[in-house]
Design a protein around this motif. Structure first.
Motif, PDB file in Angstrom:
ATOM      1  N   TYR A 168      34.665  40.087  44.312  1.00 35.94           N
ATOM      2  CA  TYR A 168      35.492  41.279  44.108  1.00 35.94           C
ATOM      3  C   TYR A 168      34.600  42.378  43.534  1.00 35.94           C
ATOM      4  O   TYR A 168      33.860  42.151  42.577  1.00 35.94           O
ATOM      5  N   SER A 169      34.688  43.552  44.153  1.00 41.77           N
ATOM      6  CA  SER A 169      33.775  44.635  43.806  1.00 41.77           C
ATOM      7  C   SER A 169      34.500  45.903  43.398  1.00 41.77           C
ATOM      8  O   SER A 169      35.640  46.147  43.814  1.00 41.77           O
ATOM      9  N   ILE A 170      33.811  46.702  42.589  1.00 38.23           N
ATOM     10  CA  ILE A 170      34.270  48.046  42.207  1.00 38.23           C
ATOM     11  C   ILE A 170      33.146  49.005  42.558  1.00 38.23           C
ATOM     12  O   ILE A 170      31.998  48.807  42.137  1.00 38.23           O
ATOM     13  N   PHE A 171      33.454  50.009  43.359  1.00 32.01           N
ATOM     14  CA  PHE A 171      32.451  50.958  43.833  1.00 32.01           C
ATOM     15  C   PHE A 171      32.580  52.286  43.084  1.00 32.01           C
ATOM     16  O   PHE A 171      33.679  52.708  42.720  1.00 32.01           O
ATOM     17  N   SER A 177      27.151  52.977  43.643  1.00 28.96           N
ATOM     18  CA  SER A 177      26.838  51.882  42.733  1.00 28.96           C
ATOM     19  C   SER A 177      27.976  50.874  42.832  1.00 28.96           C
ATOM     20  O   SER A 177      29.116  51.243  43.125  1.00 28.96           O
ATOM     21  N   VAL A 178      27.663  49.619  42.586  1.00 28.31           N
ATOM     22  CA  VAL A 178      28.657  48.563  42.786  1.00 28.31           C
ATOM     23  C   VAL A 178      28.580  47.536  41.661  1.00 28.31           C
ATOM     24  O   VAL A 178      27.495  47.126  41.248  1.00 28.31           O
ATOM     25  N   ILE A 179      29.760  47.144  41.197  1.00 29.39           N
ATOM     26  CA  ILE A 179      29.884  45.994  40.299  1.00 29.39           C
ATOM     27  C   ILE A 179      30.576  44.898  41.100  1.00 29.39           C
ATOM     28  O   ILE A 179      31.657  45.113  41.654  1.00 29.39           O
ATOM     29  N   THR A 180      29.950  43.723  41.171  1.00 28.91           N
ATOM     30  CA  THR A 180      30.554  42.600  41.905  1.00 28.91           C
ATOM     31  C   THR A 180      30.684  41.408  40.982  1.00 28.91           C
ATOM     32  O   THR A 180      29.722  41.028  40.290  1.00 28.91           O
ATOM     33  N   THR A 194      38.366  38.724  36.446  1.00 30.80           N
ATOM     34  CA  THR A 194      37.276  39.443  35.788  1.00 30.80           C
ATOM     35  C   THR A 194      37.189  40.871  36.301  1.00 30.80           C
ATOM     36  O   THR A 194      36.956  41.813  35.527  1.00 30.80           O
ATOM     37  N   ALA A 195      37.401  41.056  37.610  1.00 26.79           N
ATOM     38  CA  ALA A 195      37.365  42.406  38.189  1.00 26.79           C
ATOM     39  C   ALA A 195      38.433  43.290  37.557  1.00 26.79           C
ATOM     40  O   ALA A 195      38.192  44.472  37.265  1.00 26.79           O
ATOM     41  N   LYS A 196      39.617  42.743  37.328  1.00 23.95           N
ATOM     42  CA  LYS A 196      40.696  43.519  36.693  1.00 23.95           C
ATOM     43  C   LYS A 196      40.314  43.909  35.263  1.00 23.95           C
ATOM     44  O   LYS A 196      40.592  45.031  34.824  1.00 23.95           O
ATOM     45  N   THR A 197      39.673  42.989  34.554  1.00 27.29           N
ATOM     46  CA  THR A 197      39.225  43.284  33.188  1.00 27.29           C
ATOM     47  C   THR A 197      38.217  44.418  33.185  1.00 27.29           C
ATOM     48  O   THR A 197      38.296  45.350  32.367  1.00 27.29           O
ATOM     49  N   VAL A 198      37.252  44.353  34.109  1.00 31.30           N
ATOM     50  CA  VAL A 198      36.220  45.391  34.193  1.00 31.30           C
ATOM     51  C   VAL A 198      36.843  46.737  34.528  1.00 31.30           C
ATOM     52  O   VAL A 198      36.536  47.761  33.899  1.00 31.30           O
ATOM     53  N   LEU A 199      37.726  46.754  35.535  1.00 31.43           N
ATOM     54  CA  LEU A 199      38.352  48.015  35.945  1.00 31.43           C
ATOM     55  C   LEU A 199      39.188  48.601  34.812  1.00 31.43           C
ATOM     56  O   LEU A 199      39.176  49.828  34.579  1.00 31.43           O
ATOM     57  N   ASP A 200      39.888  47.754  34.097  1.00 32.36           N
ATOM     58  CA  ASP A 200      40.708  48.224  32.972  1.00 32.36           C
ATOM     59  C   ASP A 200      39.824  48.849  31.897  1.00 32.36           C
ATOM     60  O   ASP A 200      40.160  49.911  31.345  1.00 32.36           O
ATOM     61  N   ARG A 201      38.701  48.240  31.592  1.00 32.52           N
ATOM     62  CA  ARG A 201      37.795  48.782  30.587  1.00 32.52           C
ATOM     63  C   ARG A 201      37.182  50.107  31.053  1.00 32.52           C
ATOM     64  O   ARG A 201      36.987  51.029  30.260  1.00 32.52           O
ATOM     65  N   LEU A 202      36.879  50.200  32.343  1.00 31.48           N
ATOM     66  CA  LEU A 202      36.353  51.464  32.889  1.00 31.48           C
ATOM     67  C   LEU A 202      37.398  52.577  32.787  1.00 31.48           C
ATOM     68  O   LEU A 202      37.092  53.711  32.389  1.00 31.48           O
ATOM     69  N   ASN A 203      38.622  52.256  33.155  1.00 32.60           N
ATOM     70  CA  ASN A 203      39.692  53.258  33.127  1.00 32.60           C
ATOM     71  C   ASN A 203      40.010  53.714  31.702  1.00 32.60           C
ATOM     72  O   ASN A 203      40.423  54.866  31.473  1.00 32.60           O
ATOM     73  N   LYS A 204      39.814  52.842  30.726  1.00 31.21           N
ATOM     74  CA  LYS A 204      40.080  53.189  29.331  1.00 31.21           C
ATOM     75  C   LYS A 204      38.850  53.775  28.633  1.00 31.21           C
ATOM     76  O   LYS A 204      38.883  54.024  27.421  1.00 31.21           O
ATOM     77  N   ASN A 205      37.772  53.963  29.433  1.00 27.66           N
ATOM     78  CA  ASN A 205      36.517  54.504  28.882  1.00 27.66           C
ATOM     79  C   ASN A 205      35.947  53.630  27.762  1.00 27.66           C
ATOM     80  O   ASN A 205      35.252  54.126  26.861  1.00 27.66           O
ATOM     81  N   SER A 211      31.974  62.417  44.610  1.00 30.27           N
ATOM     82  CA  SER A 211      31.015  62.213  43.538  1.00 30.27           C
ATOM     83  C   SER A 211      31.724  61.984  42.204  1.00 30.27           C
ATOM     84  O   SER A 211      32.596  62.751  41.803  1.00 30.27           O
ATOM     85  N   GLY A 212      31.376  60.880  41.537  1.00 31.64           N
ATOM     86  CA  GLY A 212      31.944  60.540  40.240  1.00 31.64           C
ATOM     87  C   GLY A 212      33.185  59.682  40.298  1.00 31.64           C
ATOM     88  O   GLY A 212      33.625  59.155  39.271  1.00 31.64           O
ATOM     89  N   GLU A 213      33.788  59.522  41.482  1.00 31.64           N
ATOM     90  CA  GLU A 213      35.011  58.731  41.605  1.00 31.64           C
ATOM     91  C   GLU A 213      34.697  57.237  41.702  1.00 31.64           C
ATOM     92  O   GLU A 213      33.659  56.830  42.227  1.00 31.64           O
ATOM     93  N   THR A 214      35.667  56.446  41.200  1.00 31.05           N
ATOM     94  CA  THR A 214      35.532  54.988  41.206  1.00 31.05           C
ATOM     95  C   THR A 214      36.665  54.389  42.024  1.00 31.05           C
ATOM     96  O   THR A 214      37.807  54.840  41.957  1.00 31.05           O
ATOM     97  N   SER A 215      36.349  53.374  42.773  1.00 29.86           N
ATOM     98  CA  SER A 215      37.355  52.719  43.619  1.00 29.86           C
ATOM     99  C   SER A 215      38.202  51.760  42.800  1.00 29.86           C
ATOM    100  O   SER A 215      37.914  51.470  41.626  1.00 29.86           O
ATOM    101  N   GLY A 216      39.226  51.235  43.436  1.00 35.16           N
ATOM    102  CA  GLY A 216      39.959  50.115  42.851  1.00 35.16           C
ATOM    103  C   GLY A 216      39.181  48.844  43.122  1.00 35.16           C
ATOM    104  O   GLY A 216      37.996  48.867  43.495  1.00 35.16           O
ATOM    105  N   ILE A 217      39.842  47.705  42.969  1.00 35.16           N
ATOM    106  CA  ILE A 217      39.194  46.418  43.236  1.00 35.16           C
ATOM    107  C   ILE A 217      39.178  46.179  44.745  1.00 35.16           C
ATOM    108  O   ILE A 217      40.214  46.284  45.404  1.00 35.16           O
ATOM    109  N   VAL A 218      38.001  45.890  45.273  1.00 35.55           N
ATOM    110  CA  VAL A 218      37.816  45.709  46.714  1.00 35.55           C
ATOM    111  C   VAL A 218      37.313  44.290  46.973  1.00 35.55           C
ATOM    112  O   VAL A 218      36.327  43.855  46.370  1.00 35.55           O
TER     113      VAL A 218
END
Length: 492
Positions: free
Chosen positions: A308-311, A226-229, A235-246, A295-302
């Motif tokens: 900019y995408s998060i996989f 799955s991908v968020i672009t 914006t990608a940093k904001t999304v990744l930060d929110r994902l990491n903080k659940n 399975s279940g792992e998330t990438s950094g910002i790509v």
């Protein structure tokens, strides 16, 4: 040669059309009675469908012309009418603009000469009665349209030489050399016929496909991603930060943030084979990191082509199973897209063996031994582009040789052959072909007939070339499809 519907005569709109306005909502069921947005523009000037405009008049003319031909006017018909009318309007605006810039003004005497034709009786004589019976409004429209028609005609005659002649030659437009028509006739004076053998690249052997697949297994590994672009890194940093903080789950982040490039609406990647993912991620280290996700792992910002995408790996990667037909089809698709040369090289080798056999036992026997049909190219001239003026090719449209007149390299090779000589293997579309020149014929071009027919055909080529250049101009903005589908089809 067939003209475009909107060239020359067709862009001179019917004079009475200015007082006829087709109410489109009544003709095209989906639209409501509302003012339509511009269908585009030329040189910054909007092209609108409103009473009295060139565009609306032309739509009316084309619709009426189709009715006269017995055609039903449907929603689909109107889409094509709008396209034709738009192109015609652009041509008209461009040509009229050129005349206006030149400073030429329509003479009143010319208006009167052309206007009087609309008041002839059944015997072809001017009728003052008909003139008096015509309303002043209609007369004003006739004068206006006559002036506009003469203005456009001025450009056509000055540029393309249509209209008045003296001693059989046009008074206006570019002048042609007296040797032009004999030269063109000479181009079509000799024709050649060929025997041909064709080897379709679609028949690349299964064992070759599997051999390539096994040598390049990594290309066909399948990922469940799955991908968020998003468009910017912040914006990608904001999304990744929110994902990491659940603070947000991946699926909700897709809905809230993703532009959904590369994915379906739920964020699942559309093209999930290894080589397809590589097309999205150009940086090798980033690509390898995404492919290594468990399975279940998330990438950094790509960094990807669209931003900019998060996989996220929804499950582990799956190794290819080349006993599965769909997987083999994926390999074949890859080869046709990225390794076309490899396939062509194989069939060039096959074709070389065929040529050697043909030299030894004859072309027909070589075809029979190879298990292929001996094809024939009927006598044709050296006619790149299959232009009617040089005699069009009669090769069947379903034949592997159908595009022979559109391939410069094949034509050069074909017309360099001597009697019975066999060509080297030639790539033609999705086939590798071998030709044998059968015979060359002289058809004795009729210069006198050509003098009567060629000028009009050459004039058409000039007009079409001018239109092609015009429609490719940055001055032209064509919104016909957008306006039509947003205001008619979408509301059915």
């Amino acid at each position: 040669m067939k003209k475009h519907f909107y060239t020359i005569g067709s862009i001179i709109i019917l004079l009475f059309s200015a007082v006829i306005f087709i109410v489109l909502p009544a003709m095209v069921g989906g639209a409501k009675a509302q003012k339509l947005p511009p269908f585009g523009s030329y040189d910054g000037k909007q092209i609108t469908y409103e009473p009295g405009t060139i565009f609306s008049n032309t739509v009316t003319n084309y619709a009426e012309a189709l009715k006269w031909q017995g055609q039903d006017i449907t929603e689909n018909t109107y889409f094509y009418i709008f396209n034709y009318a738009f192109n015609s309007t652009v041509v008209r605006m461009a040509y009229d603009s050129a005349v206006e810039k030149s400073g030429w003004v329509v003479p009143e005497s010319a208006v009167n000469r052309n206007l009087i034709k609309h008041f002839y009786d059944e015997n072809g004589n001017y009728s003052s009665k008909l003139y008096k019976q015509t309303s002043d409004e209609t007369k004003r429209e006739l004068i206006k349209q006559t002036k506009e028609t003469l203005k456009t005609t001025r450009f056509l005659e000055d540029t393309f030489g249509e209209g008045d002649q003296f001693a059989g030659k046009p008074l206006y437009g570019l002048k042609a050399s007296s040797k032009e028509i004999p030269f063109i006739c000479d181009m079509a004076a000799k024709t050649r016929s060929f025997d041909a053998a064709a080897f379709s690249t679609d028949n690349y052997p299964q064992d070759k496909i599997l051999a390539y697949a096994n040598e390049h297994k990594d290309y066909f590994v399948k990922y469940d991603l799955s991908v968020i672009t998003v468009s910017d890194e912040s914006t990608a940093k904001t999304v990744l930060d929110r994902l990491n903080k659940n603070e947000i789950v991946f699926a909700d982040a897709v809905t809230e943030y993703s532009t959904k490039n590369y994915t379906n609406d739920s964020g699942k990647i559309n093209n999930n084979l290894n080589y397809q993912v590589k097309n999205i991620i150009s940086d090798a280290d980033s690509f390898n990191a995404v492919c290594a996700l468990k399975s279940g792992e998330t990438s950094g910002i790509v960094k990807t082509g669209s931003g900019y995408s998060i996989f996220k790996a929804d499950s582990n990667a799956v190794q290819p199973d080349f006993s599965d037909a769909s997987t083999v089809n994926n390999v074949k698709s890859y080869l046709n897209t990225y390794e076309k040369g490899l396939i062509e090289d194989y069939f060039i080798s096959v074709a070389k063996d065929f040529s050697a056999q043909a030299l030894q036992s004859g072309f027909a026997k070589a075809c029979a031994k190879a298990g292929i049909e001996k094809l024939e190219v009927p006598a044709m001239s050296l006619n790149y582009g299959n232009l009617s003026i040089l005699g069009t090719s009669s090769v069947d449209s379903s034949s592997p040789l159908a595009s022979i007149n559109s391939d410069e390299n094949v034509l050069k090779a074909a017309f360099a052959l001597k009697q019975n000589e066999i060509s080297e293997p030639l790539v033609l579309g999705r086939n590798v072909i071998v030709l044998q020149m059968k015979e060359e014929l002289s058809n004795g071009s009729d210069i006198e007939t050509a003098k009567q027919t060629f000028p009009a055909e050459l004039n058409n080529y000039d007009q079409e070339s001018a239109e092609t250049a015009l429609f490719n101009s940055p001055k032209v903005v064509n919104n016909v499809m957008e306006v039509y589908f947003n205001n008619f089809m979408a509301k059915n």
